[in-house]
Write a protein that holds these residues in place. Structure first.
Motif, mmCIF file in Angstrom:
data_model
loop_
_atom_site.group_PDB
_atom_site.id
_atom_site.type_symbol
_atom_site.label_atom_id
_atom_site.label_comp_id
_atom_site.label_asym_id
_atom_site.label_seq_id
_atom_site.Cartn_x
_atom_site.Cartn_y
_atom_site.Cartn_z
ATOM 1 N N GLY A 31 -49.786 -5.107 50.216
ATOM 2 C CA GLY A 31 -49.468 -5.823 48.971
ATOM 3 C C GLY A 31 -50.724 -6.245 48.235
ATOM 4 N N ASN A 35 -52.365 -3.964 44.504
ATOM 5 C CA ASN A 35 -52.632 -4.516 43.171
ATOM 6 C C ASN A 35 -54.119 -4.622 42.877
ATOM 7 O OD1 ASN A 35 -50.074 -4.605 42.246
ATOM 8 N ND2 ASN A 35 -49.722 -6.777 42.633
ATOM 9 N N HIS A 50 -45.514 -1.051 51.265
ATOM 10 C CA HIS A 50 -45.123 -2.452 51.099
ATOM 11 C C HIS A 50 -43.593 -2.600 51.040
ATOM 12 C CE1 HIS A 50 -45.648 -6.638 49.754
ATOM 13 N NE2 HIS A 50 -44.685 -6.405 48.877
ATOM 14 N N SER A 140 -41.009 -11.342 39.797
ATOM 15 C CA SER A 140 -42.300 -10.995 40.366
ATOM 16 C C SER A 140 -43.143 -12.245 40.621
ATOM 17 C CB SER A 140 -42.985 -10.009 39.412
ATOM 18 O OG SER A 140 -44.347 -10.047 39.559
ATOM 19 N N HIS A 143 -41.753 -14.024 43.649
ATOM 20 C CA HIS A 143 -42.021 -13.206 44.843
ATOM 21 C C HIS A 143 -43.487 -13.346 45.272
ATOM 22 C CE1 HIS A 143 -41.534 -9.829 47.601
ATOM 23 N NE2 HIS A 143 -42.591 -9.228 47.060
#
Ligand code: HEM
Ligand code: HEM
Length: 179
Positions: A31, A35, A50, A140, A143
């Motif tokens: 994760g 990004n 992920h 998002s 999360h």
């Protein structure tokens, strides 16, 4: 159930703990990496890892909680200070809560983003809700905040486990390792 009859975690509980722990640490690493590597095939692969680990963890956590609700944790050492008992219980229940909620939120986040949830390149799981950019942004954010809360909870959890295993040697670490 009579609490005094629980003397140890069962081998199933220990196996589920360590499988979940490895999967969660790997999905968090993926994760964080997904990004930061920038768009491309590597990013796409990290996303699939992920999602897939998150989807895998969910039924394992349901199994863990089912066992846990029918079988209390073994008692903590009698001389353990009250604040440490409270901290341990709070830490475990925060971990369970996020383990339960975040896979569902992640699935909804990906669904709102659009497209299927690819499971380990084996099968495309259908989106749970329609594509929705505004909802994606909101889901998002929640999360990710829960994900980072979990990282903090794991850091405290591993720190405490090592303190018990290396400094105090009171059997708390070994009861999750050898039973
Ligand atoms: C225990 C389960 C999970 C945890 C702890 C977790 C944690 C995280 C974290 C910490 C991030 C932020 C990474 C970063 O920005 O550096 C993230 C992003 C993301 N996760 Fe999860 N995740 C889990 C399960 C899932 C599942 C099952 C899916 C989808 C099926 C999913 C989909 C996503 C998506 C789409 C993002 C990117 C959101 C964005 O960049 O706006 N996650 N997750
Ligand atoms: C890799 C490092 C880890 C170590 C050394 C470790 C160690 C331990 C130990 C020793 C216990 C038993 C505590 C007790 O009996 O009171 C425990 C329980 C627990 N651990 Fe971990 N753990 C690790 C990672 C994780 C991760 C990554 C998660 C979840 C994200 C997790 C979730 C839990 C939960 C929920 C419990 C409570 C079990 C119960 O009583 O129902 N652990 N851990």
């Amino acid at each position: 159930m009579d609490r005094s009859t629980t003397v140890a975690y069962t081998s199933t509980q220990r196996a589920l703990h360590w499988i979940t722990a490895l999967a969660v640490i790997a999905l968090l690493a993926a994760g964080l990496a997904m990004n930061s590597v920038g768009p491309g095939p590597l990013m796409n692969r990290l996303y699939v890892v992920h999602w897939s680990l998150g989807v895998t963890v969910f039924p394992l956590v349901l199994a863990r909680l089912a066992i846990r609700f029918s079988r209390p944790a073994p008692p903590l050492p009698a001389d353990m200070p009250g604040w440490q008992r409270l901290a341990a219980h709070a830490n475990h229940w925060v971990l369970y809560a996020i383990l339960l909620v975040n896979p569902v939120l992640g699935y909804l986040t990906k669904s709102a983003f659009g497209g299927p949830v690819t499971y380990f390149w084996i099968v495309d799981l259908p989106p749970a809700i329609d594509k929705n950019r505004a909802l994606f942004d909101q889901l998002s954010s929640v999360h990710i905040v829960l994900g980072f809360t979990m990282i903090a909870a794991i850091a405290a959890h591993v720190g405490a486990a090592l303190y018990h295993g290396v400094v105090r040697r009171d059997g708390i670490l070994s009861r999750m390792v050898t039973g």
